[in-house]
Design a protein around this motif. Structure first.
Motif, PDB file in Angstrom:
ATOM      1  N   GLY A  13       0.816  -1.205   0.000  1.00  0.00           N
ATOM      2  CA  GLY A  13       0.000   0.000   0.000  1.00  0.00           C
ATOM      3  C   GLY A  13       0.850   1.256   0.000  1.00  0.00           C
ATOM      4  O   GLY A  13       0.535   2.230  -0.704  1.00  0.00           O
ATOM      5  N   LEU A  14       1.922   1.257   0.770  1.00  0.00           N
ATOM      6  CA  LEU A  14       2.816   2.413   0.782  1.00  0.00           C
ATOM      7  C   LEU A  14       3.504   2.609  -0.563  1.00  0.00           C
ATOM      8  O   LEU A  14       3.778   3.736  -0.975  1.00  0.00           O
ATOM      9  CB  LEU A  14       3.876   2.244   1.878  1.00  0.00           C
ATOM     10  CG  LEU A  14       3.380   2.361   3.309  1.00  0.00           C
ATOM     11  CD1 LEU A  14       4.493   1.989   4.279  1.00  0.00           C
ATOM     12  CD2 LEU A  14       2.884   3.766   3.581  1.00  0.00           C
ATOM     13  N   ALA A  15       3.767   1.518  -1.236  1.00  0.00           N
ATOM     14  CA  ALA A  15       4.460   1.610  -2.513  1.00  0.00           C
ATOM     15  C   ALA A  15       3.509   1.820  -3.685  1.00  0.00           C
ATOM     16  O   ALA A  15       3.958   2.041  -4.815  1.00  0.00           O
ATOM     17  CB  ALA A  15       5.275   0.340  -2.740  1.00  0.00           C
ATOM     18  N   PHE A  23       8.699   0.586 -14.372  1.00  0.00           N
ATOM     19  CA  PHE A  23       9.354  -0.624 -13.860  1.00  0.00           C
ATOM     20  C   PHE A  23      10.045  -0.376 -12.529  1.00  0.00           C
ATOM     21  O   PHE A  23      10.046  -1.245 -11.658  1.00  0.00           O
ATOM     22  CB  PHE A  23      10.368  -1.154 -14.881  1.00  0.00           C
ATOM     23  CG  PHE A  23      10.983  -2.460 -14.470  1.00  0.00           C
ATOM     24  CD1 PHE A  23      10.220  -3.615 -14.435  1.00  0.00           C
ATOM     25  CD2 PHE A  23      12.320  -2.524 -14.111  1.00  0.00           C
ATOM     26  CE1 PHE A  23      10.770  -4.817 -14.051  1.00  0.00           C
ATOM     27  CE2 PHE A  23      12.880  -3.724 -13.725  1.00  0.00           C
ATOM     28  CZ  PHE A  23      12.113  -4.877 -13.700  1.00  0.00           C
ATOM     29  N   GLY A  24      10.636   0.793 -12.354  1.00  0.00           N
ATOM     30  CA  GLY A  24      11.270   1.120 -11.077  1.00  0.00           C
ATOM     31  C   GLY A  24      10.261   1.098  -9.942  1.00  0.00           C
ATOM     32  O   GLY A  24      10.538   0.619  -8.837  1.00  0.00           O
ATOM     33  N   ALA A  25       9.080   1.570 -10.214  1.00  0.00           N
ATOM     34  CA  ALA A  25       8.014   1.543  -9.212  1.00  0.00           C
ATOM     35  C   ALA A  25       7.580   0.109  -8.929  1.00  0.00           C
ATOM     36  O   ALA A  25       7.268  -0.234  -7.790  1.00  0.00           O
ATOM     37  CB  ALA A  25       6.842   2.373  -9.684  1.00  0.00           C
ATOM     38  N   PHE A  26       7.543  -0.739  -9.951  1.00  0.00           N
ATOM     39  CA  PHE A  26       7.220  -2.153  -9.752  1.00  0.00           C
ATOM     40  C   PHE A  26       8.212  -2.797  -8.803  1.00  0.00           C
ATOM     41  O   PHE A  26       7.826  -3.540  -7.891  1.00  0.00           O
ATOM     42  CB  PHE A  26       7.215  -2.882 -11.097  1.00  0.00           C
ATOM     43  CG  PHE A  26       7.164  -4.376 -10.958  1.00  0.00           C
ATOM     44  CD1 PHE A  26       5.960  -5.000 -10.646  1.00  0.00           C
ATOM     45  CD2 PHE A  26       8.287  -5.148 -11.129  1.00  0.00           C
ATOM     46  CE1 PHE A  26       5.905  -6.370 -10.513  1.00  0.00           C
ATOM     47  CE2 PHE A  26       8.243  -6.521 -11.000  1.00  0.00           C
ATOM     48  CZ  PHE A  26       7.042  -7.132 -10.690  1.00  0.00           C
ATOM     49  N   LEU A  27       9.500  -2.517  -8.995  1.00  0.00           N
ATOM     50  CA  LEU A  27      10.515  -3.066  -8.092  1.00  0.00           C
ATOM     51  C   LEU A  27      10.348  -2.525  -6.680  1.00  0.00           C
ATOM     52  O   LEU A  27      10.553  -3.248  -5.700  1.00  0.00           O
ATOM     53  CB  LEU A  27      11.913  -2.741  -8.625  1.00  0.00           C
ATOM     54  CG  LEU A  27      12.301  -3.433  -9.925  1.00  0.00           C
ATOM     55  CD1 LEU A  27      13.697  -2.979 -10.356  1.00  0.00           C
ATOM     56  CD2 LEU A  27      12.247  -4.935  -9.777  1.00  0.00           C
ATOM     57  N   LEU A  28       9.966  -1.268  -6.562  1.00  0.00           N
ATOM     58  CA  LEU A  28       9.720  -0.672  -5.257  1.00  0.00           C
ATOM     59  C   LEU A  28       8.560  -1.368  -4.553  1.00  0.00           C
ATOM     60  O   LEU A  28       8.638  -1.681  -3.363  1.00  0.00           O
ATOM     61  CB  LEU A  28       9.430   0.823  -5.407  1.00  0.00           C
ATOM     62  CG  LEU A  28       9.127   1.588  -4.131  1.00  0.00           C
ATOM     63  CD1 LEU A  28      10.367   1.627  -3.242  1.00  0.00           C
ATOM     64  CD2 LEU A  28       8.656   2.983  -4.454  1.00  0.00           C
TER      65      LEU A  28
END
Length: 61
Positions: A13-15, A23-28
């Motif tokens: 939820g935070l991410a 893709f960077g957000a997916f890894l996050l």
């Protein structure tokens, strides 16, 4: 619902805000979900800090 599941949901939820970033957000999201899951297992008592530092070949005890 166990603390591990709650921790994983909280991390994801935070991410979620980073989801729209590619893709960077997916890894996050994946990393924060894993951190939340491990923290939840630790708070449930299913995991101890020594589990990360104990050798797997059984020489630790």
């Amino acid at each position: 619902m166990s603390m591990a599941t709650t921790g994983m949901i909280a991390g994801m939820g935070l991410a979620f805000a980073g989801y729209f970033g590619g893709f960077g957000a997916f890894l996050l999201v994946a990393a924060l979900g894993a951190i939340g899951f491990v923290a939840g297992r630790f708070l449930d008592g299913d995991l101890e800090l020594g589990d990360f530092f104990r050798p797997r070949d059984g020489r630790g005890r």
